[in-house]
Design a protein around this motif. Sequence first.
Motif, short mmCIF file in Angstrom:
data_model
loop_
_atom_site.label_atom_id
_atom_site.label_comp_id
_atom_site.label_asym_id
_atom_site.label_seq_id
_atom_site.Cartn_x
_atom_site.Cartn_y
_atom_site.Cartn_z
N PRO A 1 -1.86 -30.03 17.46
CA PRO A 1 -3.10 -30.67 17.02
C PRO A 1 -4.26 -29.70 16.76
CG PRO A 1 -2.81 -30.99 19.39
CD PRO A 1 -1.56 -30.31 18.87
N GLU A 2 -4.27 -28.55 17.49
CA GLU A 2 -5.44 -27.69 17.42
C GLU A 2 -5.24 -26.48 16.50
OE1 GLU A 2 -3.79 -27.05 21.39
OE2 GLU A 2 -2.72 -27.17 19.51
N PRO A 3 -6.29 -26.11 15.76
CA PRO A 3 -6.27 -24.86 15.00
C PRO A 3 -6.17 -23.68 15.98
CG PRO A 3 -8.10 -26.26 14.31
CD PRO A 3 -7.53 -26.85 15.57
N THR A 4 -5.48 -22.61 15.58
CA THR A 4 -5.27 -21.49 16.51
C THR A 4 -5.40 -20.13 15.85
OG1 THR A 4 -2.89 -21.67 16.12
CG2 THR A 4 -3.75 -22.73 18.12
N TYR A 5 -5.67 -19.14 16.71
CA TYR A 5 -5.60 -17.72 16.37
C TYR A 5 -5.09 -17.01 17.61
CZ TYR A 5 -10.10 -17.12 18.81
OH TYR A 5 -11.11 -17.10 19.75
N VAL A 6 -4.84 -15.69 17.51
CA VAL A 6 -4.18 -14.94 18.58
C VAL A 6 -5.00 -13.72 19.00
CG1 VAL A 6 -2.22 -13.34 18.96
CG2 VAL A 6 -1.81 -15.64 18.09
N ILE A 7 -4.91 -13.42 20.29
CA ILE A 7 -5.30 -12.10 20.81
C ILE A 7 -4.03 -11.54 21.44
CG2 ILE A 7 -6.66 -10.79 22.47
CD1 ILE A 7 -8.42 -11.93 20.31
N ALA A 8 -3.57 -10.40 20.91
CA ALA A 8 -2.38 -9.73 21.46
C ALA A 8 -2.83 -8.44 22.14
CB ALA A 8 -1.39 -9.42 20.34
N GLU A 9 -2.37 -8.24 23.35
CA GLU A 9 -2.67 -7.02 24.11
C GLU A 9 -1.39 -6.25 24.33
OE1 GLU A 9 -5.53 -7.35 27.39
OE2 GLU A 9 -5.65 -9.48 26.87
N ILE A 10 -1.41 -4.99 23.91
CA ILE A 10 -0.23 -4.14 24.00
C ILE A 10 -0.51 -3.01 24.98
CG2 ILE A 10 1.38 -2.69 22.72
CD1 ILE A 10 -0.73 -4.71 20.57
N GLU A 11 0.30 -2.97 26.03
CA GLU A 11 0.28 -1.84 26.94
C GLU A 11 1.51 -1.02 26.58
OE1 GLU A 11 -1.70 -1.50 30.01
OE2 GLU A 11 -2.86 -3.35 29.84
N GLU A 12 1.79 0.03 27.29
CA GLU A 12 2.90 0.90 26.90
C GLU A 12 4.22 0.17 26.69
OE1 GLU A 12 3.48 4.53 29.04
OE2 GLU A 12 1.32 4.88 29.13
N LYS A 13 4.64 -0.61 27.65
CA LYS A 13 5.94 -1.28 27.55
C LYS A 13 5.84 -2.80 27.67
CE LYS A 13 8.25 2.70 29.50
NZ LYS A 13 9.17 3.36 28.72
N GLU A 14 4.64 -3.32 27.55
CA GLU A 14 4.44 -4.75 27.69
C GLU A 14 3.46 -5.26 26.65
OE1 GLU A 14 3.37 -5.94 31.64
OE2 GLU A 14 4.76 -4.53 32.55
N MET A 15 3.65 -6.52 26.25
CA MET A 15 2.74 -7.15 25.31
C MET A 15 2.50 -8.59 25.76
SD MET A 15 3.10 -7.76 21.20
CE MET A 15 3.75 -6.14 21.03
N THR A 16 1.24 -8.99 25.74
CA THR A 16 0.87 -10.36 26.04
C THR A 16 0.26 -10.95 24.78
OG1 THR A 16 0.43 -9.80 28.34
CG2 THR A 16 -0.51 -11.85 27.54
#
Length: 173
Positions: free
Chosen positions: A135-150
């Motif tokens: 239902p909701e419009p969306t966008y993303v914030i991606a955080e990249i560390e050395e071996k991990e991504m959120t």
Amino acid sequence: MAKLLIISDSHGLTNELIEIKKRHQQTVDAMIHCGDSELPYNAPEMNDFIKVKGNCDFDSSYLDELTEEIQGSRVFVTHGHLYNVKMSLMSIQYKAEEVDAKIACFGHSHVAGSFQENNIVFINPGSILIPRRRPEPTYVIAEIEEKEMTVRFFNAAGSEVEELAAHYVVKSK
């Protein structure tokens, strides 16, 4: 560490793009627009975005796709219509592998989501105008560390859409 704002399919919106940029531009390393802004390439709302051409963008200054190195992470950006992402993600996966991307950003389907395949994280931020399957419009914030991504999704007002959040382990090649 890299922090990316990823947005797509704004289809002519201007105030929302400005608000989202203001909200995050001091805290992200790069802002990416995956196409279908329907705005001229040099429109003030599109300033500061790494941006590509969608099927509804007619300014010839836009590139169909690009690959950027952002804080040590190779990012492939395309709208997705030239890769038929509404039918299959195989073509975009092949292209992301070909350019040795760690992250592939695309839009076109307006369906928010992320997944990992062959050590590449694929991110579709959805649409901030016409979301599909949500239902909701969306966008993303991606955080990249050395071996991990959120990968965290937000609605247009800036509140997190927690059920879409994902965490990935990214291995060195």
